[in-house]
Design a protein around this motif. Structure first.
Motif, PDB file in Angstrom:
ATOM      1  N   GLU A  80     -17.754 -24.602 -19.134  1.00  0.00           N
ATOM      2  CA  GLU A  80     -17.863 -25.224 -20.446  1.00  0.00           C
ATOM      3  C   GLU A  80     -19.163 -24.741 -21.203  1.00  0.00           C
ATOM      4  O   GLU A  80     -20.203 -24.250 -20.569  1.00  0.00           O
TER       5      GLU A  80
ATOM      6  N   ILE B 138     -21.697 -24.436 -24.391  1.00  0.00           N
ATOM      7  CA  ILE B 138     -22.355 -25.377 -25.583  1.00  0.00           C
ATOM      8  C   ILE B 138     -23.309 -24.618 -26.370  1.00  0.00           C
ATOM      9  O   ILE B 138     -24.308 -24.043 -26.176  1.00  0.00           O
TER      10      ILE B 138
ATOM     11  N   TYR C 157     -19.706 -24.798 -31.477  1.00  0.00           N
ATOM     12  CA  TYR C 157     -19.261 -25.844 -30.560  1.00  0.00           C
ATOM     13  C   TYR C 157     -20.464 -26.622 -29.921  1.00  0.00           C
ATOM     14  O   TYR C 157     -20.782 -26.484 -28.606  1.00  0.00           O
TER      15      TYR C 157
ATOM     16  N   ASN D 287      -8.367 -27.393 -22.974  1.00  0.00           N
ATOM     17  CA  ASN D 287      -9.161 -28.358 -23.685  1.00  0.00           C
ATOM     18  C   ASN D 287      -8.721 -29.704 -23.733  1.00  0.00           C
ATOM     19  O   ASN D 287      -9.297 -30.776 -23.737  1.00  0.00           O
TER      20      ASN D 287
ATOM     21  N   GLY E 251     -19.588 -28.538 -27.029  1.00  0.00           N
ATOM     22  CA  GLY E 251     -19.253 -28.084 -26.028  1.00  0.00           C
ATOM     23  C   GLY E 251     -17.543 -27.571 -26.285  1.00  0.00           C
ATOM     24  O   GLY E 251     -16.843 -28.441 -26.954  1.00  0.00           O
ATOM     25  N   LYS E 252     -17.256 -26.750 -25.405  1.00  0.00           N
ATOM     26  CA  LYS E 252     -15.897 -26.168 -25.378  1.00  0.00           C
ATOM     27  C   LYS E 252     -15.390 -25.843 -23.981  1.00  0.00           C
ATOM     28  O   LYS E 252     -16.345 -24.830 -23.614  1.00  0.00           O
ATOM     29  N   TYR E 253     -14.463 -25.841 -23.358  1.00  0.00           N
ATOM     30  CA  TYR E 253     -14.147 -25.691 -21.983  1.00  0.00           C
ATOM     31  C   TYR E 253     -13.368 -24.185 -22.063  1.00  0.00           C
ATOM     32  O   TYR E 253     -12.821 -23.840 -22.924  1.00  0.00           O
TER      33      TYR E 253
ATOM     34  N   HIS F  41     -17.857 -26.978 -14.098  1.00  0.00           N
ATOM     35  CA  HIS F  41     -17.239 -28.409 -13.841  1.00  0.00           C
ATOM     36  C   HIS F  41     -16.482 -27.940 -12.536  1.00  0.00           C
ATOM     37  O   HIS F  41     -15.264 -27.302 -12.749  1.00  0.00           O
TER      38      HIS F  41
ATOM     39  N   MET G 113      -8.696 -31.329 -20.255  1.00  0.00           N
ATOM     40  CA  MET G 113     -10.103 -32.033 -19.809  1.00  0.00           C
ATOM     41  C   MET G 113     -10.352 -33.171 -20.814  1.00  0.00           C
ATOM     42  O   MET G 113     -11.033 -34.013 -20.231  1.00  0.00           O
TER      43      MET G 113
END
Length: 308
Positions: free
Chosen positions: A130, A132, A136, A75, A139-141, A298, A78
């Motif tokens: 990611e 969402i 979060y 995170n 969003g959180k990776y 991604h 990113m």
């Protein structure tokens, strides 16, 4: 000479990771590496440290901990990438409970072997997911995968166990307990790239890696650089059948089981039509009783030093 920035999470594996520090430093020194090692002081700090390291001419950022530590560093990387910064490579030294991200990426669990992989420097550019929703909304990776339903509750229960029950034994005990705690599957609507499902789902695993919980091979054919999530969806089934299915998942032989579907998708939307969504990403809680979430891929984001 390459410069390594090493972030050690002292809380990983309920404190066991910190005890590895002298052995790790010895192994790094024996290899003659140019490194700076920092012990993180609190949850969330690896995110900040990783992001700052992108401005300090390091060639490799190394995560020493478990899946949660690697997740925080991902995170941070990113976040730096969204600001247009050039990222160093990511290295992994497994020192957590499950170490599923490292295991999925071919990094061996033994410290010296993991250091050998780090020094060899073989790498690939991997996808990053990611999620969402839940806690979060922005969003959180994640690098390895997210779990929804049964396996998330297993993780909650495993975290309650004493430290000597870590890794696979702890997850097996937690799974047996969860069979009695989490049995009635919520009715979910799952929108994928090319199809929509509506069914009671006991487990939904959205994988970039191949495993969770130490040895549960959720998606044995998953590839971390193909731009797609490998899903494992388990529909409602009986307790005895769940026990049988757990053994199949551990050996990666559940593909083709009548209660299991394994679609591929680059994105998905999940909504609980009844019941709720307990969700984790790389072992970190996203929500305990969520209603909906979105997940997107991604493609080809971080260059990872890997044993594969």
């Amino acid at each position: 000479m390459l410069k390594y920035f090493i972030i050690l999470n002292p809380s990983a594996a309920k404190g066991a990771a910190l005890k590895l520090k002298p052995e790790l430093e010895q192994a790094l020194n024996e290899k003659g590496l140019d490194y700076h090692l920092v012990v993180s002081e609190h949850p969330g700090q690896p995110i900040v440290l990783a992001k700052k390291a992108c401005d300090q001419n390091y060639d490799v950022i190394v995560s020493v901990g478990g899946d949660g530590t690697a997740n925080e560093i991902i995170n941070g990387l990113m976040a730096a990438k969204t600001e247009g910064k050039t990222l160093p490579k990511l290295g992994l030294i497994p020192a957590g409970r499950g170490n599923d991200f490292a295991g999925s990426m071919g990094v061996p669990p033994e410290l010296k072997s993991a250091v050998d992989v780090l020094v060899a420097g073989k790498s690939k550019v991997i996808d990053i997911g990611e999620v969402i929703g839940g806690d979060y909304p922005n969003g959180k990776y994640f690098g390895n995968g997210i779990g929804i339903g049964f396996d998330t509750v297993v993780g909650f229960e495993a975290a309650k166990l004493p430290s000597f029950l870590s890794g696979t034994p702890g997850y097996i005990i937690a799974a047996l307990k969860t069979i009695f705690l989490y049995f009635n599957a919520p009715l979910l609507r799952i929108k994928l790239d090319d199809q929509e499902l509506e069914m009671p789902c006991l487990i939904v695993s959205v994988m970039n890696g191949i495993r969770m919980g130490g040895t549960f091979m959720m998606a044995p054919e998953s590839k971390p650089d193909d731009g797609l999530f490998s899903l494992m969806i388990v529909s409602q089934t009986g307790r005895i059948e769940v026990l049988k299915l757990i053994t199949k998942i551990m050996s990666g032989t559940h593909v083709g089981h009548p209660k299991v579907s394994m679609p591929l998708s680059s994105s998905l939307e999940i909504t609980a039509l009844n019941g709720s969504l307990p969700v984790h990403a790389d072992g970190e809680t996203i929500c305990e009783q969520g209603n909906s979430l979105r997940v997107r891929m991604h493609s080809k984001q971080i260059e990872l030093i890997t044993g594969k």
